[in-house]
Write a protein that holds these residues in place. Structure first.
Motif, short mmCIF file in Angstrom:
data_model
loop_
_atom_site.label_atom_id
_atom_site.label_comp_id
_atom_site.label_asym_id
_atom_site.label_seq_id
_atom_site.Cartn_x
_atom_site.Cartn_y
_atom_site.Cartn_z
N GLN A 6 0.82 -1.21 0.00
CA GLN A 6 0.00 0.00 0.00
C GLN A 6 0.86 1.26 0.00
OE1 GLN A 6 -3.31 -0.11 -0.43
NE2 GLN A 6 -3.31 2.14 -0.56
N ILE A 17 2.63 2.17 -3.43
CA ILE A 17 1.81 2.75 -4.49
C ILE A 17 2.15 4.22 -4.69
CG2 ILE A 17 -0.58 3.44 -5.06
CD1 ILE A 17 -1.49 0.79 -3.78
N ASP A 18 2.58 4.90 -3.64
CA ASP A 18 2.86 6.33 -3.70
C ASP A 18 4.29 6.63 -4.14
OD1 ASP A 18 0.36 7.42 -2.96
OD2 ASP A 18 0.73 6.88 -0.88
N THR A 56 -7.78 -2.07 -18.53
CA THR A 56 -6.47 -1.61 -18.08
C THR A 56 -5.39 -1.69 -19.15
OG1 THR A 56 -5.87 -3.82 -17.27
CG2 THR A 56 -6.99 -2.33 -15.72
N ARG A 108 0.36 5.93 -9.80
CA ARG A 108 -0.26 5.21 -8.67
C ARG A 108 -1.19 4.11 -9.18
NH1 ARG A 108 -0.76 10.75 -6.36
NH2 ARG A 108 0.68 10.87 -4.58
N THR A 109 -1.94 4.39 -10.24
CA THR A 109 -2.86 3.39 -10.78
C THR A 109 -2.11 2.18 -11.31
OG1 THR A 109 -4.45 5.13 -11.35
CG2 THR A 109 -4.70 2.99 -12.44
N ASN A 159 0.89 1.24 -10.43
CA ASN A 159 1.47 0.56 -9.26
C ASN A 159 0.43 -0.34 -8.59
OD1 ASN A 159 3.97 1.77 -9.54
ND2 ASN A 159 3.59 3.37 -8.02
N ARG A 160 -0.76 0.20 -8.41
CA ARG A 160 -1.82 -0.54 -7.73
C ARG A 160 -2.19 -1.80 -8.50
NH1 ARG A 160 -5.06 3.29 -7.68
NH2 ARG A 160 -4.45 4.17 -5.67
N LEU A 161 -2.15 -1.70 -9.83
CA LEU A 161 -2.51 -2.83 -10.68
C LEU A 161 -1.33 -3.74 -10.97
CD1 LEU A 161 -4.76 -0.85 -13.20
CD2 LEU A 161 -5.54 -2.47 -11.44
N LYS A 162 -0.15 -3.38 -10.44
CA LYS A 162 1.08 -4.15 -10.62
C LYS A 162 1.43 -4.30 -12.11
CE LYS A 162 0.48 -6.74 -6.31
NZ LYS A 162 0.43 -8.08 -5.66
#
Length: 257
Positions: A51, A54-55, A151, A190-191, A193-196
């Protein structure tokens, strides 16, 4: 242009001193250093939860160093994690659209804004006549992502947003969308990163992210991170080996003696 104007060197004095201390030099795209212990002590990645990560934008740093006792070179990849710094939102009219987008968890959609604000069309078209197709593509990709969860084209949207950095500031940007490109870029990073989803930004963009992070550290007087400083110095040395030297004073050059 004012003849007295001199662009700020990409490598500032702090970065140059750090390079000197780490005894780095460029060889291809790798950096060789005598400070083997220091490089080996650097963490491959910082201790961040998923988490938290992500930033951050993650930039690989390829390191090559010589091990005298073994008469060989060793290669390692460490990662420079750069905290994403969002532009501050004020109550000025030019920040209104970014404030609205942030509250909804969306991008600043220039193309959609033009469709819903006919009074702004002329100024926007004049400002973005050469990039309007890029804005339209970003608009459709984000719309598909928001409505269907698609995506597959998010990397394209991120790279187009990165390219739009080169076209700002514009009159429309200063009037309606101040700092929207940095905001949108951070949103897409960030998006992804969140979705790997793996992706990589241009060196000039990474340097901008580093500069924004360093400005925050200086503004808030945060504690220095020596590992970050060294990896950032190695990044600049690799990415821009010749830039900045022409802007150094004679005192600066003593750093390398």
């Amino acid at each position: 242009m004012d003849s007295s104007f001199k662009p700020k060197p990409l490598l500032n004095k702090s970065e140059l001193r750090q390079i000197k201390r780490s005894k780095t030099r460029v060889e291809g795209k790798k950096v060789i250093t005598d400070d083997v212990k220091k490089l080996k002590s650097l963490k491959v990645t910082p201790e961040l939860s998923f988490q938290e990560s992500i930033d951050y934008y993650k930039e690989p740093i390829w390191i090559e160093y010589y091990i005298p006792k073994e008469s060989r070179f060793a290669f390692e990849t460490k990662y420079l994690f750069i905290l994403l710094v969002d532009p501050k939102i004020t109550e000025e009219p030019c920040d209104a659209e970014r404030k609205r987008a942030a509250s909804l968890g969306e991008i600043v959609d220039v193309f959609a804004y033009m469709e819903s604000h006919p009074e702004a069309i002329r100024l926007i078209e004049d400002s973005y006549h050469s990039t309007i197709s890029m804005h339209e593509t970003v608009h459709h990709i984000f719309k598909a992502y928001k409505e269907t969860g698609a995506t597959e084209d998010l990397k394209t949207a991120c790279y187009l947003t990165e390219a739009l950095l080169k076209y700002e500031p514009t009159i429309a940007g200063l009037t309606y969308f101040r700092d929207y490109v940095v905001y949108n870029l951070n949103f897409f990073i960030r998006t992804l990163n969140r979705l790997k989803i793996d992706f990589a930004l241009e060196d000039a963009t990474v340097s901008l992210l580093i500069k924004r992070r360093n400005e925050l550290w200086e503004l808030e007087n945060r504690e220095e991170d020596e590992d970050f400083d060294l990896l950032a110095a190695l990044f600049f040395e690799q990415a821009f080996p010749n830039r900045g030297a022409g802007e150094l004073s004679s005192d600066d050059m003593l750093l390398f003696e």
